[in-house]
Design a protein around this motif. Structure first.
Motif, short mmCIF file in Angstrom:
data_model
loop_
_atom_site.label_atom_id
_atom_site.label_comp_id
_atom_site.label_asym_id
_atom_site.label_seq_id
_atom_site.Cartn_x
_atom_site.Cartn_y
_atom_site.Cartn_z
N VAL A 1 4.93 8.07 1.86
CA VAL A 1 5.24 9.04 0.55
C VAL A 1 5.06 10.93 0.96
N GLY A 2 5.58 11.17 1.09
CA GLY A 2 5.00 12.73 1.75
C GLY A 2 5.97 13.00 3.02
N ASN A 3 5.61 14.22 3.58
CA ASN A 3 5.81 14.73 5.05
C ASN A 3 5.00 14.50 5.49
N ALA A 4 3.58 13.53 5.72
CA ALA A 4 2.43 13.53 6.57
C ALA A 4 2.66 13.53 7.85
N ASP A 5 1.94 13.15 8.54
CA ASP A 5 2.04 12.37 9.91
C ASP A 5 2.12 11.31 9.72
N ILE B 1 0.95 -0.77 0.16
CA ILE B 1 -0.05 -0.06 -0.20
C ILE B 1 1.02 1.66 0.16
N ILE B 2 0.72 2.11 -0.56
CA ILE B 2 1.98 3.33 -1.07
C ILE B 2 -0.02 4.86 -0.56
N THR B 3 0.84 5.21 0.68
CA THR B 3 0.00 7.03 0.61
C THR B 3 0.58 7.85 0.96
N ASP B 4 -0.10 8.79 1.29
CA ASP B 4 0.99 9.90 1.45
C ASP B 4 0.09 10.36 2.74
N GLY B 5 -0.71 10.07 3.24
CA GLY B 5 -1.76 10.71 4.39
C GLY B 5 -2.67 9.57 5.67
N VAL B 6 -3.34 11.02 6.16
CA VAL B 6 -3.51 10.35 7.46
C VAL B 6 -5.09 9.32 7.37
N LEU B 7 -5.12 8.69 7.85
CA LEU B 7 -5.96 7.29 7.47
C LEU B 7 -7.67 7.78 8.02
N THR B 8 -8.83 7.67 7.79
CA THR B 8 -10.09 8.50 8.25
C THR B 8 -11.02 7.01 9.00
#
Length: 386
Positions: free
Chosen positions: A335-339, A304-311
């Motif tokens: 990926v990216g600079n998310a928490d 799983i490739i993802t950039d962000g926070v789960l809902t």
């Protein structure tokens, strides 16, 4: 990649041993046999048994003056350092089981305690008998109390690791799911994580597909990979699990097939949201479950490739707990600079197994999270870490 192939040759052997012939130069154009080298791989695991128990106490001392005690239990195991640490699974070493009276200020009062091994707890369950709690005194002695601990349920289940499946002859089946949520940024913008650079420079998602996929594909013999997208509008409809190649068949040919399907999807899918993992994990788990039901010896790995926070963090945990009994592992690349704190929690490397909303604990840890900045170093490891 050679080291990955070498490791794969070892772990796929039933005895996890590989013998190699050693050769060296013996003058111009000649070679000499220097004997053999046998390499044996062994997984470090003290126990494969996971135990589910229901404990009950009776006749406990009342520690509150104007109301009844609010008892709860803490179970700890003895470590090599001589200290007790809380556990949810243990070997057959003595356990420290402590019963406390709960106080809202955090100053919980010890009611009583006892030391029992897992086998002794199993014996209590079989005999339907109780064990008396004791209270430690200042002189190092113990006062036996009326209160008792009972084991109302004891279920032991052997758990299998990634290496157990592979060394038993299971073939690897690689799958990938790509995050198409709007938080990635519009693909036409250069600062988007999905930006397709005309110069040919890979974006973060393409790098993750290449660097993780080219290592894992060594272990997938047919090189046909299920590939999905999630969090985007496909055909005008929001979907959290759609075929990346845009047709009915969900499989693509090789890593380049994933790359081509991904590039094409950026022209046909509208980024949306929210970020949900549950549907993709459930789809992968369904494939693994079907294979198991049909006695197909395949082990599934979902990237799983993802950039962000789960809902849907709790729904995701529920899906992972349900899938923990299946021949399935999940590699999450951020990926990216998310928490990515949530991803680290799903990884469960802190030793605490994931727990579902119904209180069920995962049989094993099936998630490995890697931030994109570490993917390159991970790709040089000798074998997948699940």
């Amino acid at each position: 990649m050679c080291s990955s192939l070498f490791a794969w040759q070892i772990v796929t052997k039933r005895n996890r041993s590989l013998t190699l012939n050693l050769h060296g130069k013996n003058g111009p154009g000649g070679s000499k046999n220097f004997g053999t080298l046998t390499v044996h791989a062994e997984e470090s695991c003290l126990s494969r048994m996971a135990v589910e128990m229901k404990l009950r106490c009776s006749q406990l001392d009342n520690k509150d003056m104007f109301s009844k005690s609010d008892p709860f239990l803490i179970i700890s195991r003895l470590t090599e350092s001589g200290k007790y640490v809380p556990i949810c699974k243990t070997e057959d070493n003595p356990l420290l089981i402590e019963c406390f009276d709960f106080n809202s200020n955090g100053n919980h009062v010890l009611i009583g305690q006892l030391h029992k091994s897992v086998s002794e707890l199993e014996k209590l369950h079989k005999e339907r008998s109780g064990a008396n709690l004791v209270f430690p005194t200042h002189r190092g002695q113990e006062k036996v109390l009326k209160g008792q601990l009972f084991v109302d349920q004891f279920i032991g289940k052997e758990q299998f690791s990634f290496l157990d499946y592979i060394s038993s002859g299971f073939e690897l089946n690689f799958m990938v799911a790509v995050d198409f949520t709007a938080s990635n940024g519009t693909p036409r913008n250069q600062d988007s994580l999905h930006y397709i650079d005309p110069s040919g420079r890979l974006n973060s998602y393409q790098k993750a597909i290449i660097e993780a996929g080219e290592v894992i594909q060594f272990y997938d013999s047919d090189k046909r990979f299920p590939a999905w997208g999630f969090g985007g509008r496909y055909g005008g409809t929001l979907s959290h699990c759609f075929n990346l190649n845009g047709i009915n068949a969900y499989e693509v040919e090789g890593v380049q097939g994933i790359m081509a399907a991904y590039a094409n999807a950026l022209h046909t899918v509208t980024l949306a949201g929210p970020t949900l993992f549950g549907p993709v994990i459930n789809t992968a788990a369904q494939l693994a479950s079907q294979a198991t039901s049909n006695d197909i010896t395949k082990y599934f790995v979902l990237l799983i490739i993802t950039d962000g926070v789960l809902t849907d963090i709790q729904e995701t945990m529920d899906a992972l707990v349900r899938a923990s009994n299946l021949p399935l592992s999940i590699l999450i690349v951020g990926v990216g600079n998310a928490d990515f704190k949530q991803m680290e929690d799903l990884d469960a490397d802190n030793g605490r197994r994931l727990e579902s909303s119904t209180g069920q604990v995962a049989t094993r840890d099936i998630v490995q999270f890697v931030p994109m900045r570490e993917v390159h170093s991970k790709s040089c490891s000798t074998s997948p870490s699940f």
